[in-house]
Design a protein around this motif. Structure first.
Motif, PDB file in Angstrom:
ATOM      1  N   TYR A  69       0.803  -1.214   0.000  1.00 35.13           N
ATOM      2  CA  TYR A  69       0.000   0.000   0.000  1.00 35.13           C
ATOM      3  C   TYR A  69       0.844   1.276   0.000  1.00 35.13           C
ATOM      4  O   TYR A  69       0.305   2.379   0.059  1.00 35.13           O
ATOM      5  N   THR A 258      -4.110  -9.368   0.202  1.00 35.52           N
ATOM      6  CA  THR A 258      -3.490  -8.481  -0.787  1.00 35.52           C
ATOM      7  C   THR A 258      -2.641  -9.287  -1.767  1.00 35.52           C
ATOM      8  O   THR A 258      -2.735  -9.099  -2.987  1.00 35.52           O
ATOM      9  N   GLU A 278      -6.923  -1.169  -0.772  1.00 33.75           N
ATOM     10  CA  GLU A 278      -6.150   0.072  -0.878  1.00 33.75           C
ATOM     11  C   GLU A 278      -5.466   0.124  -2.236  1.00 33.75           C
ATOM     12  O   GLU A 278      -4.964  -0.880  -2.738  1.00 33.75           O
ATOM     13  N   THR A 279      -5.437   1.311  -2.831  1.00 31.84           N
ATOM     14  CA  THR A 279      -5.020   1.438  -4.235  1.00 31.84           C
ATOM     15  C   THR A 279      -3.530   1.182  -4.485  1.00 31.84           C
ATOM     16  O   THR A 279      -3.133   0.992  -5.635  1.00 31.84           O
ATOM     17  N   LEU A 282      -2.411  -1.637  -6.849  1.00 30.22           N
ATOM     18  CA  LEU A 282      -2.586  -1.532  -8.303  1.00 30.22           C
ATOM     19  C   LEU A 282      -1.254  -1.316  -9.024  1.00 30.22           C
ATOM     20  O   LEU A 282      -1.097  -1.732 -10.175  1.00 30.22           O
ATOM     21  N   HIS A 283      -0.288  -0.726  -8.344  1.00 30.97           N
ATOM     22  CA  HIS A 283       1.031  -0.512  -8.952  1.00 30.97           C
ATOM     23  C   HIS A 283       1.677  -1.856  -9.292  1.00 30.97           C
ATOM     24  O   HIS A 283       2.209  -2.039 -10.396  1.00 30.97           O
ATOM     25  N   PRO A 296      -9.802   0.983  -9.593  1.00 24.16           N
ATOM     26  CA  PRO A 296     -10.010   1.012  -8.141  1.00 24.16           C
ATOM     27  C   PRO A 296     -11.490   1.126  -7.797  1.00 24.16           C
ATOM     28  O   PRO A 296     -12.207   1.924  -8.399  1.00 24.16           O
ATOM     29  N   CYS A 305     -10.902   6.935  -5.773  1.00 28.14           N
ATOM     30  CA  CYS A 305     -10.248   5.718  -5.287  1.00 28.14           C
ATOM     31  C   CYS A 305     -10.069   5.823  -3.779  1.00 28.14           C
ATOM     32  O   CYS A 305     -10.370   6.841  -3.171  1.00 28.14           O
ATOM     33  N   ASN A 306      -9.565   4.759  -3.187  1.00 32.78           N
ATOM     34  CA  ASN A 306      -9.543   4.650  -1.736  1.00 32.78           C
ATOM     35  C   ASN A 306      -8.123   4.472  -1.224  1.00 32.78           C
ATOM     36  O   ASN A 306      -7.588   3.377  -1.237  1.00 32.78           O
ATOM     37  N   ASP A 307      -7.501   5.561  -0.776  1.00 33.99           N
ATOM     38  CA  ASP A 307      -6.145   5.522  -0.235  1.00 33.99           C
ATOM     39  C   ASP A 307      -6.174   5.505   1.288  1.00 33.99           C
ATOM     40  O   ASP A 307      -7.042   6.131   1.904  1.00 33.99           O
TER      41      ASP A 307
END
Length: 356
Positions: A69, A258, A278-279, A282-283, A296, A305-307
Motif C-alpha cells: 500500500y 493483498t 487500498e489502491t 494496483l502498482h 479502483p 479511489c480509496n487511499d
C-alpha cells in the motif's frame, strides 16, 4: 584591496553560517521527531533520492521492507514488497543490521518484536492504523476476561499490547488455516477486525466472538458505486479484500489477501478487474500484468479511489531521512516484546507447516 578582503571574508563566512544553521535545524528536527512523527528537514531538491537510498542500504547493511500500500516510488526502491505475512517472514529471517520499514507503525513494531538486536526505523511514526486504534489493550483485556474459556486469535493489524494478550496472530493470508488448526469445539475470540472475522466464520463454519473493530479504508467502499461500475464494465471481475463489509464481499468474484488478489490477477484469464482494497496494490498489478486493466473500487466519499491516509504519510523524502539519520526508531519494553513474540512465532510456525 580593502573591499576585496571584506568580500573574501564575507564569502568565507557565509557558508559557515549556513552550515551552522543547517546543524541547528537538524538538531531541532531530531528533538521534535516524536512530536512531528518524522525528521522535518528540508532537502536539496536536486538530490537523487533513489541513488542515495541504494547507497545507504549498502553503507549501513540495511534492508528496506515495504507494504503493497506504499506509494509507487517507495515500492520501486524496496528490497521486498509484500503483505503482512510476507513482511513478518522477511523480518524474521533478515541478516541486515538495520530494518527500514515502509509501512505503518504496527508493522515496524512486529519487525522489532522479532529482531530485538536490530535497529528498526520507520519514515513516519504517525503512520498508524485505524484498525489497530479501534482495539485499545485495556478495553480488550476486560473483554477477554469476560470470555475466560476462549483462545484469542488476533489479526496482525494490532498493537504489541494486543499481540501480548493473544494466543496466536493471523494475517488475511493464513487466518483460515490457523483458525482451522484449533479443534471445532474450541471457543475463540477474534480481534480486532469484525469483517475479516465474520468472513472467516463463514468459510470455516465457526462461531468466533468478534471484537467490534474495522479498517477505515475497507469499510467505506460504496456498494452503489461499485454496482454502477460493474454495469459500465460488464467484463470486469470484481475482487475484494476480506476486510471489506459483507455486502461488498457478496458481490465479489474473488476474495483474498493483498497477495492473493495480486496472484489472482496474474493467473486469471480475464483482462479487466475492479479492485476493492487500498489502491497501492494496483502498482504491482499493473507491473505484473501491463496488458490488463485495473479499476479502483470507489468509496462512499467524493474520491475516485480509496487511499489509506496512514500508509501515504510515508514519502521518499522521509524514507531517505530516516535511513540517513536512523530515526525515528522503534523502541519497545522488553517484557512486552517477549509476550508479543510468542503468538507471532506460533503464526509463523503454523504458516510454515501449511506451506504458506
Amino acid at each position: 584591496m580593502f573591499l576585496t578582503i571584506c568580500e573574501r571574508v564575507l564569502n568565507i563566512a557565509a557558508p559557515i553560517k549556513k552550515n551552522a544553521m543547517q546543524t541547528e535545524t537538524l538538531e531541532n528536527a531530531k528533538a521534535h521527531v516524536d512530536q512531528n512523527g518524522f525528521l522535518d528537514v528540508e532537502l536539496d531538491p536536486t538530490l537523487d533520492l533513489f541513488a542515495e537510498i541504494e547507497r545507504l542500504k549498502k553503507q549501513k547493511n540495511a534492508v528496506l521492507l515495504a507494504h503493497y500500500y506504499q506509494e509507487p516510488d517507495i515500492q520501486d526502491v524496496a528490497d521486498y514488497i509484500g503483505d503482512s505475512l510476507g513482511l513478518a517472514q522477511q523480518a524474521q529471517k533478515t541478516s541486515a543490521d538495520m530494518i527500514v520499514f515502509a509501512g505503518v507503525h504496527f508493522m515496524a513494531e512486529t519487525a522489532k518484536i522479532l529482531n530485538p538486536g536490530k535497529k528498526v526505523v520507520i519514515p513516519d511514526l504517525k503512520a498508524g492504523c485505524s484498525l489497530s486504534d479501534s482495539c485499545p489493550p485495556p478495553l480488550f483485556k476486560k473483554f477477554k476476561e469476560q470470555h475466560p474459556d476462549h483462545v484469542v486469535v488476533s489479526y496482525i493489524n494490532c498493537s504489541a499490547g494486543i499481540k501480548a494478550l493473544s494466543d496466536v496472530i493471523v494475517t488475511s493470508s493464513n487466518a483460515k488455516v490457523i483458525v482451522e488448526s484449533f479443534p471445532k469445539d474450541q471457543k475463540i475470540i477474534f480481534a480486532p477486525d469484525k469483517n475479516l472475522g465474520a468472513y472467516i466464520n463463514k468459510v470455516t463454519g465457526r462461531n468466533m466472538v468478534l471484537w467490534n473493530g474495522a479498517c477505515m479504508v475497507h469499510e467505506i467502499f460504496s456498494l452503489e458505486k461499485i454496482t454502477r461500475l460493474k454495469t459500465r464494465h460488464p467484463n470486469a471481475k470484481f475482487i475484494a479484500h476480506p476486510e471489506c463489509e459483507e455486502p461488498v464481499l457478496r458481490m465479489a468474484d474473488y476474495i483474498g489477501s493483498t497477495t492473493g488478489l495480486l496472484k489472482f490477477t496474474q493467473t486469471d484469464p480475464s483482462t479487466e478487474y475492479i479492485v476493492a482494497t487500498e489502491t497501492g496494490i494496483l502498482h504491482q498489478m499493473m507491473k505484473a500484468s501491463p496488458q490488463k486493466t485495473f479499476i479502483p473500487a470507489p468509496p462512499t466519499n467524493s474520491c475516485a479511489c480509496n487511499d489509506c491516509p496512514h500508509m501515504k504519510r510515508n514519502t521518499l523524502e522521509k524514507l531517505y531521512l530516516c535511513m540517513e539519520y536512523e530515526m525515528p526508531e522503534i523502541l519497545m519494553d522488553e517484557e512486552l516484546r517477549v509476550a508479543a513474540k510468542k503468538p507471532i512465532e506460533r503464526m509463523l510456525e503454523i504458516s510454515a507447516k501449511a506451506g504458506l
